[in-house]
Design an enzyme around this catalytic site. Structure first.
Site, PDB file in Angstrom:
ATOM      1  N   LYS A  48       0.927  -1.186  -0.066  1.00 49.39           N
ATOM      2  CA  LYS A  48       0.092  -0.018   0.018  1.00 49.39           C
ATOM      3  C   LYS A  48       0.806   1.076  -0.117  1.00 49.39           C
ATOM      4  CE  LYS A  48      -0.319  -0.043   5.067  1.00 49.39           C
ATOM      5  NZ  LYS A  48      -1.199  -0.608   6.172  1.00 49.39           N
ATOM      6  N   ARG A 172     -10.523   0.310  15.144  1.00 51.55           N
ATOM      7  CA  ARG A 172     -10.117   1.081  13.676  1.00 51.55           C
ATOM      8  C   ARG A 172     -11.190   0.335  12.827  1.00 51.55           C
ATOM      9  NH1 ARG A 172      -4.445   1.699  11.006  1.00 51.55           N
ATOM     10  NH2 ARG A 172      -5.295  -0.227  10.044  1.00 51.55           N
ATOM     11  N   TYR A 306      15.286  29.954   7.850  1.00 51.15           N
ATOM     12  CA  TYR A 306      14.096  30.754   8.297  1.00 51.15           C
ATOM     13  C   TYR A 306      14.171  30.787   9.692  1.00 51.15           C
ATOM     14  CZ  TYR A 306      12.115  30.293   3.551  1.00 51.15           C
ATOM     15  OH  TYR A 306      11.776  30.387   2.187  1.00 51.15           O
ATOM     16  N   MET A 354      11.080  24.110   2.385  1.00 51.83           N
ATOM     17  CA  MET A 354      10.318  23.231   1.686  1.00 51.83           C
ATOM     18  C   MET A 354      11.186  22.480   0.662  1.00 51.83           C
ATOM     19  SD  MET A 354       7.382  24.298  -1.335  1.00 51.83           S
ATOM     20  CE  MET A 354       6.311  24.917  -0.024  1.00 51.83           C
TER      21      MET A 354
HETATM   22  C1  LIG Z   1      -0.607  -1.682   7.037  1.00 52.95           C
HETATM   23  C2  LIG Z   1      -1.110  -2.907   7.287  1.00 52.95           C
HETATM   24  C3  LIG Z   1      -0.139  -4.039   7.517  1.00 52.95           C
HETATM   25  C4  LIG Z   1       1.156  -4.197   7.699  1.00 52.95           C
HETATM   26  O1  LIG Z   1       1.833  -3.518   8.797  1.00 52.95           O
HETATM   27  P1  LIG Z   1       3.186  -3.370   9.077  1.00 52.95           P
HETATM   28  O2  LIG Z   1       3.277  -3.315  10.452  1.00 52.95           O
HETATM   29  O3  LIG Z   1       3.871  -2.553   8.312  1.00 52.95           O
HETATM   30  O4  LIG Z   1       3.771  -4.844   8.694  1.00 52.95           O
HETATM   31  C5  LIG Z   1      -1.047  -5.262   7.565  1.00 52.95           C
HETATM   32  N1  LIG Z   1      -2.281  -5.082   7.835  1.00 52.95           N
HETATM   33  C6  LIG Z   1      -2.918  -3.927   7.670  1.00 52.95           C
HETATM   34  C7  LIG Z   1      -4.484  -4.036   7.855  1.00 52.95           C
HETATM   35  C8  LIG Z   1      -2.530  -2.735   7.486  1.00 52.95           C
HETATM   36  O5  LIG Z   1      -3.171  -1.700   7.388  1.00 52.95           O
END
Ligand SMILES: *Cc1c(COP(=O)(O)O)cnc(C)c1O
Length: 425
Positions: A48, A172, A306, A354
């Site tokens: 992802k 979540r 800055y 930036m």
């Molecule tokens: C991002 C994610 C993972 C991977 O988590 P890591 O700690 O990076 O291994 C696994 N399952 C879900 C649902 C996630 O959102």
């Protein structure tokens, strides 16, 4: 070696202001090391967010080559992009909003995750549509074959693959335990109708990065109960899974049929207080460096960047590093982020802007064009992503993932043997 800034090809002859070198041989080795830690489970490479900033398509290919039988993404768009790039293996995505795209995901043979009744209703409707469309195509094929029935290997119609997610305590995504029975009954009814198959029951940990945290055992119990309820209703999931990277490394009883490893495949320790990447046999995949854009002598008491948060303590040499918060360098690391220049660690002097920041070389010097290494695996003496995380008060996940699209990704180690090969990607 191939380079592309945010997906667009870079002319290989052009010099690069900065680059994130992505070592795909290291990624493959990390996956093999993780598979060895979870020998009875399949491995899902979580790609992802553009593979945590490393580039989804090259990382997905390398992960497959090293034996990742599953890929995982958050959004269906990310999963569809992998299909468009030619990936054909098992692929799960889990972050849907009303409207999907459910049908597109089903038709691309993507496993989709459902956490509630709204999603169950939408996926069932989309699965019926997909099955009807498949049947129509099939009928057309039959007509074109002048009545000769030809099995296209999928049978008549398409069966959507759905994974049900229980909120075992993360709070979540996932179905609350109180609503679980209704969800599994609805899934079983849709299975009986023949439009979908429940391929997985899964969940996600809240505190797997704190081994021994009481929530871990509590979540495992809720998860096991949820699987048992689903099985009593008649569901037969192929894969049960709850382990992320920290659980894969520290909690073998959580491995079940599949482990979902994200940050660890990129060679970043998910539990830096327990062990470094190398303690777990992992090697950081990304090395971020930039070419020094200006070197100058300044007198004592000179304000830098800055807000003049940094005043030179004496006459000194400053080097300008041409990356900033637009490139993902955290502004919170102002006055703190470490950079390797000329064999020594320097510290960001004053604020990260930036597009650029400054380091104070003290009594040393450097040449314009010299390489400044912000982070890498550490074997050239450079800081790691974990060092930047500490400097910025965050986690190394965020450091690598947020590196901006203006920084070209340069791929090395593309050959399966670990050698360097150009793919022209
Ligand atoms: C991002 C994610 C993972 C991977 O988590 P890591 O700690 O990076 O291994 C696994 N399952 C879900 C649902 C996630 O959102």
């Amino acid at each position: 070696m191939t380079a592309h800034p945010g997906g667009a090809p870079t002319h290989p002859a052009l010099p690069m202001r900065a680059r994130a070198v992505v070592d795909l041989a290291a990624l493959r080795d990390n996956i093999r090391a993780l598979r060895a830690r979870a020998p009875r489970a399949e491995l899902m490479a979580v790609v992802k967010s553009d593979a945590y900033g490393h580039g989804a398509v090259p990382c997905a290919r390398a992960a497959r080559a090293a034996g990742a039988s599953w890929l995982g993404t958050a959004t269906p768009e990310e999963a569809l992009a992998l299909r468009a790039a030619g990936d054909t293996g098992r692929l799960l995505c889990w972050l849907f909003t009303p409207g999907g795209p459910w049908r597109e995901a089903i038709e691309a043979d993507i496993d989709v995750s459902v956490s509630g009744m709204w999603a169950m209703r939408e996926v069932t409707t989309a699965a019926r549509e997909a099955a009807a469309r498949e049947a129509r195509t099939h009928d057309q094929d039959r007509v074109q074959d002048r009545g000769q029935y030809r099995d296209r290997g999928q049978g008549r119609g398409r069966t959507a693959r759905v994974q049900l997610k229980i909120d075992s305590g993360l709070g979540r995504n996932g179905c609350p335990p109180g609503d679980w029975l209704e969800l599994v009954h609805a899934a079983r009814a849709a299975e009986a109708e023949g439009v979908l198959k429940v391929t997985g029951i899964w969940s996600h940990f809240a505190c797997a990065d704190e081994p021994g945290h009481p929530s871990i055992a509590a979540q495992l119990e809720v998860y096991r109960d949820a699987v048992a309820v689903a099985e009593r209703v008649g569901l037969r999931p192929e894969v049960r899974h709850i382990a992320n990277s920290p659980a894969t490394l520290t909690l073998p009883e959580s491995h079940f049929d599949l482990v979902r490893t994200g940050v660890a495949i990129y060679g970043v320790s998910p539990v830096p207080d327990v062990g470094s990447a190398s303690d777990f046999g992992l090697r950081q995949v990304m090395t971020l460096s930039a070419d020094i854009a200006l070197v100058k002598r300044v007198p004592a008491g000179h304000g830098v960047s800055y807000g003049h948060q940094y005043l030179t303590p004496g006459e000194t040499t400053l080097a300008l590093i041409p990356v900033g918060y637009a490139d993902g360098i955290p502004r919170h690391a102002s006055g703190a982020g470490p950079v390797l220049v000329g064999g020594k660690w320097r510290t960001v002097a004053g604020r990260v802007a930036m597009d650029q920041f400054v380091v104070d070389l003290g009594g040393d010097s450097a040449e314009v064009g010299d390489e400044a290494v912000l982070f890498g695996p550490g074997d050239r003496g450079e800081p790691t992503a974990e060092d930047w995380a500490r400097a910025a008060g965050t986690i190394a996940y965020e450091i690598v993932t947020r590196i901006g699209s203006r920084v070209p990704r340069v791929y090395v180690g593309e050959g399966d043997d670990g050698g360097t090969a150009a793919t022209g990607a």
